[in-house]
Design a protein around this motif. Sequence first.
Motif, mmCIF file in Angstrom:
data_model
loop_
_atom_site.group_PDB
_atom_site.id
_atom_site.type_symbol
_atom_site.label_atom_id
_atom_site.label_comp_id
_atom_site.label_asym_id
_atom_site.label_seq_id
_atom_site.Cartn_x
_atom_site.Cartn_y
_atom_site.Cartn_z
ATOM 1 N N ALA A 306 0.756 -1.197 -0.008
ATOM 2 C CA ALA A 306 -0.138 0.012 0.014
ATOM 3 C C ALA A 306 0.921 1.179 0.179
ATOM 4 O O ALA A 306 0.478 2.176 -0.788
ATOM 5 C CB ALA A 306 -0.702 -0.093 1.220
ATOM 6 N N VAL A 307 1.955 1.282 0.874
ATOM 7 C CA VAL A 307 2.755 2.546 0.946
ATOM 8 C C VAL A 307 3.720 2.554 -0.754
ATOM 9 O O VAL A 307 3.458 3.732 -1.116
ATOM 10 C CB VAL A 307 3.934 2.105 1.850
ATOM 11 C CG1 VAL A 307 4.995 3.137 1.701
ATOM 12 C CG2 VAL A 307 3.301 2.485 3.142
ATOM 13 N N LEU A 308 4.149 1.553 -1.243
ATOM 14 C CA LEU A 308 4.646 1.684 -2.691
ATOM 15 C C LEU A 308 3.915 2.094 -3.661
ATOM 16 O O LEU A 308 4.205 2.500 -4.546
ATOM 17 C CB LEU A 308 5.315 0.231 -3.113
ATOM 18 C CG LEU A 308 6.469 -0.280 -1.920
ATOM 19 C CD1 LEU A 308 7.282 -1.532 -2.387
ATOM 20 C CD2 LEU A 308 7.638 0.885 -1.891
ATOM 21 N N ALA A 309 2.477 1.794 -3.443
ATOM 22 C CA ALA A 309 1.414 2.023 -4.512
ATOM 23 C C ALA A 309 1.501 3.561 -4.542
ATOM 24 O O ALA A 309 0.879 4.020 -5.775
ATOM 25 C CB ALA A 309 -0.018 1.185 -4.190
ATOM 26 N N ARG A 310 1.534 4.354 -3.566
ATOM 27 C CA ARG A 310 1.093 5.702 -3.463
ATOM 28 C C ARG A 310 2.488 6.548 -3.513
ATOM 29 O O ARG A 310 2.218 7.801 -3.496
ATOM 30 C CB ARG A 310 0.380 6.017 -2.103
ATOM 31 C CG ARG A 310 -1.108 5.536 -2.227
ATOM 32 C CD ARG A 310 -2.011 5.941 -1.058
ATOM 33 N NE ARG A 310 -3.208 5.639 -1.291
ATOM 34 C CZ ARG A 310 -4.249 6.247 -0.643
ATOM 35 N NH1 ARG A 310 -3.813 7.118 0.206
ATOM 36 N NH2 ARG A 310 -5.510 5.784 -0.920
ATOM 37 N N HIS A 311 3.671 6.184 -3.125
ATOM 38 C CA HIS A 311 4.630 6.958 -2.706
ATOM 39 C C HIS A 311 6.043 6.140 -3.555
ATOM 40 O O HIS A 311 6.028 5.193 -3.824
ATOM 41 C CB HIS A 311 5.071 6.851 -1.286
ATOM 42 C CG HIS A 311 3.613 7.129 -0.517
ATOM 43 N ND1 HIS A 311 2.997 6.468 -0.086
ATOM 44 C CD2 HIS A 311 3.354 8.520 0.112
ATOM 45 C CE1 HIS A 311 1.934 6.879 0.602
ATOM 46 N NE2 HIS A 311 2.262 8.359 0.652
ATOM 47 N N THR A 312 6.991 7.244 -3.660
ATOM 48 C CA THR A 312 8.310 6.993 -4.006
ATOM 49 C C THR A 312 9.229 6.828 -2.800
ATOM 50 O O THR A 312 9.375 7.662 -2.066
ATOM 51 C CB THR A 312 8.830 7.982 -4.994
ATOM 52 O OG1 THR A 312 7.784 8.291 -6.196
ATOM 53 C CG2 THR A 312 10.240 7.679 -5.523
ATOM 54 N N VAL A 313 9.589 5.723 -2.711
ATOM 55 C CA VAL A 313 10.368 5.483 -1.319
ATOM 56 C C VAL A 313 11.929 5.082 -1.955
ATOM 57 O O VAL A 313 12.111 4.278 -2.794
ATOM 58 C CB VAL A 313 9.690 4.232 -0.844
ATOM 59 C CG1 VAL A 313 10.528 3.654 0.614
ATOM 60 C CG2 VAL A 313 8.173 4.531 -0.354
ATOM 61 N N THR A 314 12.814 5.512 -0.940
ATOM 62 C CA THR A 314 14.186 5.048 -1.025
ATOM 63 C C THR A 314 14.526 4.155 -0.122
ATOM 64 O O THR A 314 15.449 3.329 -0.416
ATOM 65 C CB THR A 314 15.024 6.358 -0.783
ATOM 66 O OG1 THR A 314 14.889 6.865 0.399
ATOM 67 C CG2 THR A 314 14.782 7.314 -1.824
ATOM 68 N N ASP A 315 13.784 3.931 1.056
ATOM 69 C CA ASP A 315 14.389 2.665 1.904
ATOM 70 C C ASP A 315 13.020 2.366 2.899
ATOM 71 O O ASP A 315 11.986 3.160 2.857
ATOM 72 C CB ASP A 315 15.382 3.188 3.040
ATOM 73 C CG ASP A 315 16.023 2.126 3.975
ATOM 74 O OD1 ASP A 315 15.954 1.095 3.494
ATOM 75 O OD2 ASP A 315 16.591 2.574 4.951
ATOM 76 N N LEU A 316 13.087 1.059 3.331
ATOM 77 C CA LEU A 316 11.942 0.619 3.986
ATOM 78 C C LEU A 316 12.549 -0.136 5.246
ATOM 79 O O LEU A 316 13.754 -0.883 4.880
ATOM 80 C CB LEU A 316 10.918 -0.237 3.512
ATOM 81 C CG LEU A 316 9.920 0.222 2.306
ATOM 82 C CD1 LEU A 316 9.340 -0.536 1.682
ATOM 83 C CD2 LEU A 316 8.894 1.523 3.280
ATOM 84 N N SER A 317 12.165 -0.081 6.557
ATOM 85 C CA SER A 317 12.599 -0.958 7.597
ATOM 86 C C SER A 317 11.627 -1.247 8.562
ATOM 87 O O SER A 317 10.648 -0.541 8.834
ATOM 88 C CB SER A 317 13.779 -0.441 8.095
ATOM 89 O OG SER A 317 13.634 0.893 8.660
ATOM 90 N N ILE A 318 11.562 -2.449 9.056
ATOM 91 C CA ILE A 318 10.653 -2.964 10.086
ATOM 92 C C ILE A 318 11.630 -2.916 11.604
ATOM 93 O O ILE A 318 12.554 -3.537 11.774
ATOM 94 C CB ILE A 318 10.229 -4.614 9.988
ATOM 95 C CG1 ILE A 318 9.582 -4.361 8.434
ATOM 96 C CG2 ILE A 318 9.242 -4.930 11.132
ATOM 97 C CD1 ILE A 318 8.197 -3.698 8.642
#
Length: 337
Positions: A306-318
């Motif tokens: 859902a995040v990637l569908a709406r935004h341009t992202v350089t990094d993700l972490s849990i």
Amino acid sequence: MSLIEVAGLVKEFRRPKRIDGPLGALRTLFTRQYVSKRAVDGIDFSVGEGELVGYLGPNGAGKSTTVKMLAGILRPTAGHVEVAGVVPWKERERNARNIGVVFGQRSQLWWDLPLRDSLETMGRLYGVERARYRRSIAHFTEVLMLGAFLDTPVRQLSLGQRMRGDLAAAMLSEPRVLFLDEPTVGLDVVARERMREFIAVQNRAQGTTVVLTTHDLDDVERLCSRIVLIDSGRVLYDGDVEKLKSRYAPHRQLVVQLADGSPWQGVDLPGVECVRGGAGPGSAGPGSVSLRFAPEDARTPEIVAAVLARHTVTDLSIIEPDLEGVIHRIYSESGAA
């Protein structure tokens, strides 16, 4: 089947009551008044055969006192304790043949003897049959990497080397139960990892029941599936590590780093809360957004998608719930911290 049974366990220590005044020291010496300190205050728990249990608590909580009663070193003031069908303080010799004990800062090895001779002496004391002794020493030498210092006097060993020697000595008689009181305290990263690996192998492959007291929560997360948490001589929690996390830290976080100039447009998913953003109070940094949600693994891919569908992202972490933070919260609530 329970191998260790503890019910209503109490241990009090008494000391003479101090009397102030000019003749206070003399009066203290001859008075029969005492002050009692209850180190263990009605503890109940059981440990099944083959379990590896973390026994945790702050300094002075009663951990080492409990272990000493289980090992038969101390006699309880009240309550019942049984290890492998033996009441430790009543049958110390029989209990000693069922258990191995390692105290982090106290060695059972002979200070001036080479490690090899100390282990040989321990094997003879416990009546270990020679062929079994040779097999055990060969195994310990390989797994704990003792070869380089087997012929070195114990007093010349580093702390990590001595601890590995103590662990080998504790396991020579193949005990059903192993009590470890701060076994990795003061060790470097390499020595700590060797100790953990050995403990895990003995538990899994040999079925050795292990009770581990430690302040190093990495030990607990790496080795234990269950913990008994105590404070002021009483049990605060007894159960699964993951259940403890879900009870006291019921959320995990997804930290999203947005590309430069990319605005945060949110995600439309139930149960997902935006707790901080790059432009708002409590920001984790420019373009950083943190989403909090219940730790259900099946939902993580859905939220990421859902995040990637709406935004341009350089990094993700849990960010997972941290056991140290969870325990600190429990002690803060109980007044221990």
